[in-house]
Design a protein around this motif. Structure first.
Motif, PDB file in Angstrom:
ATOM      1  N   PRO A  87      19.196  57.933  83.196  1.00  0.00           N
ATOM      2  CA  PRO A  87      19.174  56.470  83.659  1.00  0.00           C
ATOM      3  C   PRO A  87      18.185  56.296  84.403  1.00  0.00           C
ATOM      4  CG  PRO A  87      21.172  57.471  84.217  1.00  0.00           C
ATOM      5  CD  PRO A  87      20.464  58.411  83.423  1.00  0.00           C
ATOM      6  N   ASN A  89      15.403  57.830  85.238  1.00  0.00           N
ATOM      7  CA  ASN A  89      13.943  57.707  84.570  1.00  0.00           C
ATOM      8  C   ASN A  89      13.674  56.642  83.868  1.00  0.00           C
ATOM      9  OD1 ASN A  89      13.382  60.116  86.128  1.00  0.00           O
ATOM     10  ND2 ASN A  89      13.162  61.640  84.238  1.00  0.00           N
ATOM     11  N   TYR A  90      14.618  56.245  83.052  1.00  0.00           N
ATOM     12  CA  TYR A  90      14.594  55.293  82.063  1.00  0.00           C
ATOM     13  C   TYR A  90      14.233  53.948  82.927  1.00  0.00           C
ATOM     14  CZ  TYR A  90      15.110  51.205  79.522  1.00  0.00           C
ATOM     15  OH  TYR A  90      14.880  49.760  78.776  1.00  0.00           O
ATOM     16  N   SER A  94      10.351  52.537  82.994  1.00  0.00           N
ATOM     17  CA  SER A  94      10.384  50.912  82.360  1.00  0.00           C
ATOM     18  C   SER A  94       9.801  49.948  83.613  1.00  0.00           C
ATOM     19  CB  SER A  94      11.762  50.532  81.867  1.00  0.00           C
ATOM     20  OG  SER A  94      12.030  51.342  80.904  1.00  0.00           O
ATOM     21  N   GLY A 127      10.910  53.040  76.695  1.00  0.00           N
ATOM     22  CA  GLY A 127      11.699  53.937  77.336  1.00  0.00           C
ATOM     23  C   GLY A 127      12.708  54.252  76.527  1.00  0.00           C
ATOM     24  N   TRP A 128      13.545  53.371  75.760  1.00  0.00           N
ATOM     25  CA  TRP A 128      14.482  53.920  74.981  1.00  0.00           C
ATOM     26  C   TRP A 128      14.233  55.175  74.087  1.00  0.00           C
ATOM     27  CZ3 TRP A 128      19.611  51.729  75.156  1.00  0.00           C
ATOM     28  CH2 TRP A 128      19.945  50.734  75.940  1.00  0.00           C
ATOM     29  N   ASP A 130      12.239  57.638  74.726  1.00  0.00           N
ATOM     30  CA  ASP A 130      12.113  58.942  75.677  1.00  0.00           C
ATOM     31  C   ASP A 130      13.775  59.087  76.074  1.00  0.00           C
ATOM     32  OD1 ASP A 130       9.353  58.287  75.442  1.00  0.00           O
ATOM     33  OD2 ASP A 130       9.129  58.379  77.481  1.00  0.00           O
ATOM     34  N   PHE A 131      14.277  58.164  76.388  1.00  0.00           N
ATOM     35  CA  PHE A 131      15.763  58.230  76.747  1.00  0.00           C
ATOM     36  C   PHE A 131      16.425  58.927  75.680  1.00  0.00           C
ATOM     37  CE2 PHE A 131      20.199  57.257  76.994  1.00  0.00           C
ATOM     38  CZ  PHE A 131      20.524  57.744  78.520  1.00  0.00           C
ATOM     39  N   LEU A 160      22.968  51.447  79.977  1.00  0.00           N
ATOM     40  CA  LEU A 160      21.577  51.601  79.815  1.00  0.00           C
ATOM     41  C   LEU A 160      21.045  50.081  79.851  1.00  0.00           C
ATOM     42  CD1 LEU A 160      20.104  54.340  80.204  1.00  0.00           C
ATOM     43  CD2 LEU A 160      19.435  54.108  77.710  1.00  0.00           C
TER      44      LEU A 160
END
Lengths: 271, 441
Positions: A87, A89-90, A94, A127-128, A130-131, A160
């Motif tokens: 979370p 990194n997201y 972002s 980013g979702w 990647d997550f 998230l």
């Protein structure tokens, strides 16, 4: 027939969220472009999405767990760390993308009209992906440690979502400021780093003295990381700081939207 | 604008846009404004003295130091009826682009009001938002969305766009591998398939080769015939005369003429000849201003000032300059372009072409270009100049001076051809070969 009226605007204006909705296709295409382009001409390509958090997890485990003896309760430290890293990194990815997004799109801003808010919003959406891919790493690690998630797992996306609100709120503030003051770009690495240390990514909240917890909880990322860990690993979650974080997240997002729209009209002239 | 009982689709009332001098930021950044004013105050005041347009404006929020503003656009009002094609003309800095940017909602006006009825699309450039890493196919969708097309609409027109661009075979190639011609074709193809009721176009047509320009002009004509309203900013007087029914002439931010396009063009051309402003006071210059050309003269080889030049004579073009401020005073390129009254360049000259270097520049003086046997037919030509240091533009004005060429004995036998058969004179000799066979094909 559509009617367009152009007038100088004054003062603080209402949120134009309906307009954002009208431009949802552009939002989609901009996000899609960023995702398509991100790992072009890289040898590892999408693998980078897995390599980065994995490497961070290994480093954190050695430095903070083995050497600095930071505890992680009943949970294996690598799993504990990864549940914070994903979370985080997201969020930081972002926030950074959103902050640079307006300046990076100056060629659009000076040539075409659309609600400018589409640009930072699209950058927190990408980013979702990647997550989602990085979550496979988490799933793999859970299988390895034979940890079975509880029913709380279904709530994980909500935390998230909260991270997205905060990233967008901060991104709206900073991207608008960045248009005028490129200093923001130099500030970002410090901001990301400092914010991470104020968030329980590498250490558990229990290390924070009880008396300071409520201040600590004003950082909405505390609830995001704690909540995500609770949803996945079943670690304890403090409801008090959760509410404080939620209020803070809403305030950041709302003020960001207002500030952004206040500044929006001058972007094309200044950028 | 031209009467008639058609409905008004664009109504502009008292439109104005004010910029802080030397800055592009508009007025509402109060705190930032002050901080920058302190840093740049000296330079701005110096520049402001040179501009007749700038009014002193006392800061009503204290601070005491005066602020200087420039009205890029002031009190412009007009109406456009449905289906009209309106050309907006004026020299650089007259406010054309500002007007178009306000109509396109890219920038906000400082005062006034615009009302537009119908779906608006603006083309300030083509290929906006193209991403070099994406394929032609992907860029069609991306660019279409940026220009305001719906996804379903792009789906529907996709084949047509590809056919117009003639790029079927390269659809799945990233556009970074395209030649510049292919890139422009693709970009224009997307733009040409927009179906707005009101189209705002900046000099999009200034790109590409002549054949391509013709295709674009043709497409523009189609647009007009389909009953669409078009507002068209251009330097191309030929295009304005052919495509538009009305013209608006802007001069220093104000609409000085609104009416038929033929009259508008002649008003514009006359305004160019108007020598009320000396070069030193011109505000339509661009560039950093580290070097400023303050006067242009034409002299004969003995140094006598010329009001008009007979064709075929040797002349010296003097660009008198002043230099100030810190900049690398080396590798400076001075150049001139001679153009016809319709803005078609005839020839250019600069010291990079001749491989000459002036060395370190003094703070004042003149760049002098000797033109041998001036090869222009009798007419009035417009002269543009630019001063560059490397890639950086220091100073340029696109209509800096006029050169009147009168009849002269270019060929040495007393005859001067009329300029209707070309504006350029070329040295040459003829001979007769009696026994040369004709080519076999």
């Amino acid at each position: 027939m559509e009617k367009v009226v152009i007038e100088p605007s004054s003062g603080w204006i209402r949120l134009k969220l309906r307009e954002l909705l009208a431009y949802r296709e552009l939002l989609y295409f901009l996000a899609w472009r960023d995702i398509k382009v991100r790992y072009k001409q890289t040898a590892l390509g999408v693998l980078w999405i897995l390599v980065q958090p994995f490497a961070a997890m290994v480093i954190f485990t050695f430095v903070f767990h083995r050497f600095a003896k930071i505890p992680s309760g009943d949970v294996p430290y690598p799993l504990f760390a990864l549940c914070g890293i994903l979370p985080w990194n997201y969020f930081s990815g972002s926030m950074n993308r959103a902050t640079g997004s307006l300046v990076g799109s100056s060629h659009l801003i000076t040539k075409v009209y659309f609600p400018r808010v589409v640009i930072p919003v699209s950058s927190v959406l990408t980013g979702w992906v990647d997550f989602g891919i990085a979550s496979l790493l988490l799933a793999g690690l859970m299988v390895y440690y034979r940890v079975i998630p509880g029913g709380g797992l279904v709530l994980a996306p909500l935390f998230l979502l909260m991270a997205m609100m905060v990233a967008l709120g901060v991104g709206l503030w900073l991207s608008a400021l960045n248009v005028q003051y490129r200093d923001v770009g130099y500030l970002m690495p410090f901001l990301s780093q400092a914010w991470m240390f104020l968030t329980p990514v590498i250490y558990p909240t229990q290390l924070i003295p009880e008396s300071l917890r409520w201040v600590y909880g004003l950082n909405p990322m505390v609830a995001v990381v704690e909540g995500f860990r609770w949803a996945v690993l079943g670690t304890p979650l403090e409801m008090g700081s959760l509410w404080a974080s939620l209020v803070a997240a809403f305030l950041i997002l709302f003020s960001g939207l207002l500030f952004f729209q206040r500044m929006e009209r001058g972007f094309a002239d200044v950028i | 604008m031209m009467g008639g009982d058609r409905e008004t689709v664009i109504r502009v009332e008292g439109l104005g846009k004010r910029y802080r001098l030397g800055q592009r930021e508009p007025i509402y950044y109060r705190t930032l404004r002050d901080s920058i004013a302190r840093h740049l105050g000296r330079g701005l005041r110096k520049a402001a003295r040179l501009s007749p347009l700038v009014k002193k404006h006392q800061d009503d929020h204290g601070g005491g130091d005066g602020q200087r503003w420039i009205w890029a656009l002031k009190d412009v009002s007009f109406e456009v009826k449905k289906g009209e094609v309106v050309g907006i003309i004026g020299r650089n800095g007259a406010g054309k682009s500002t007007l178009l940017k306000i109509l396109s909602r890219i920038t906000e006006p400082t005062e006034g009001r615009v009302e537009m009825h119908g779906r608006v699309a603006s083309l300030l450039e083509i290929g906006t938002g193209f991403h070099p890493e994406l394929t032609g196919r992907e860029n069609i969708y991306l660019n279409g969305a940026i220009l305001g097309m719906k996804r379903a609409e792009i789906d529907r027109k996709f084949d047509e766009i590809v056919a117009f661009a003639e790029l079927e075979r390269f659809l799945d190639t990233p556009v970074k591998r395209y030649s510049s011609g292919m890139y422009v074709r693709l970009a224009f193809a997307v733009a040409a398939h927009l179906e707005p009721e009101i189209l705002l176009v900046d000099e999009v047509l200034a790109v590409g080769d002549t054949a391509f320009q013709k295709k674009c002009l043709g497409k523009m004509g189609d647009v007009a015939h389909e009953g669409r309203t078009v507002v068209f900013v251009s330097h191309n007087m030929g295009a304005v005369e052919n495509l538009c029914q009305c013209g608006i002439v802007l001069d220093r931010g104000q609409a000085v003429y609104i009416g038929g396009q033929i009259d508008a063009v002649s008003v514009y051309l006359r305004s160019l000849a108007d020598k009320t402003l000396s070069l030193r006071d011109r505000t339509d210059r661009q560039g950093t201003g580290a070097v400023r050309v303050v006067g242009i003269e034409f002299r004969d080889t003995s140094g006598n000032l010329l009001n008009s030049v007979p064709c075929g004579t040797d002349i010296d073009v003097y660009l008198h300059f002043e230099a100030e401020g810190e900049f690398p005073r080396r590798y400076v390129t001075a150049g001139v372009v001679f153009k016809t009254q319709l803005d078609t360049p005839v020839f250019q000259h600069n010291n990079r072409l001749t491989g000459q270097d002036f060395g370190p520049l003094p703070t004042g003086g003149a760049f002098v270009c000797r033109l041998r046997r001036l090869p222009l037919t009798p007419s009035v030509y417009r002269v543009a100049y630019s001063i560059r240091a490397g890639e950086e533009c220091l100073d340029t004005i696109s209509d800096a001076a006029e050169l009147t060429v009168v009849e002269g004995d270019f060929f040495g036998c007393g005859l001067v051809p009329p300029s209707t058969h070309g504006v350029c004179l070329v040295e040459g000799r003829w001979r007769l070969e009696a026994d040369t066979p004709a080519p076999s094909i």
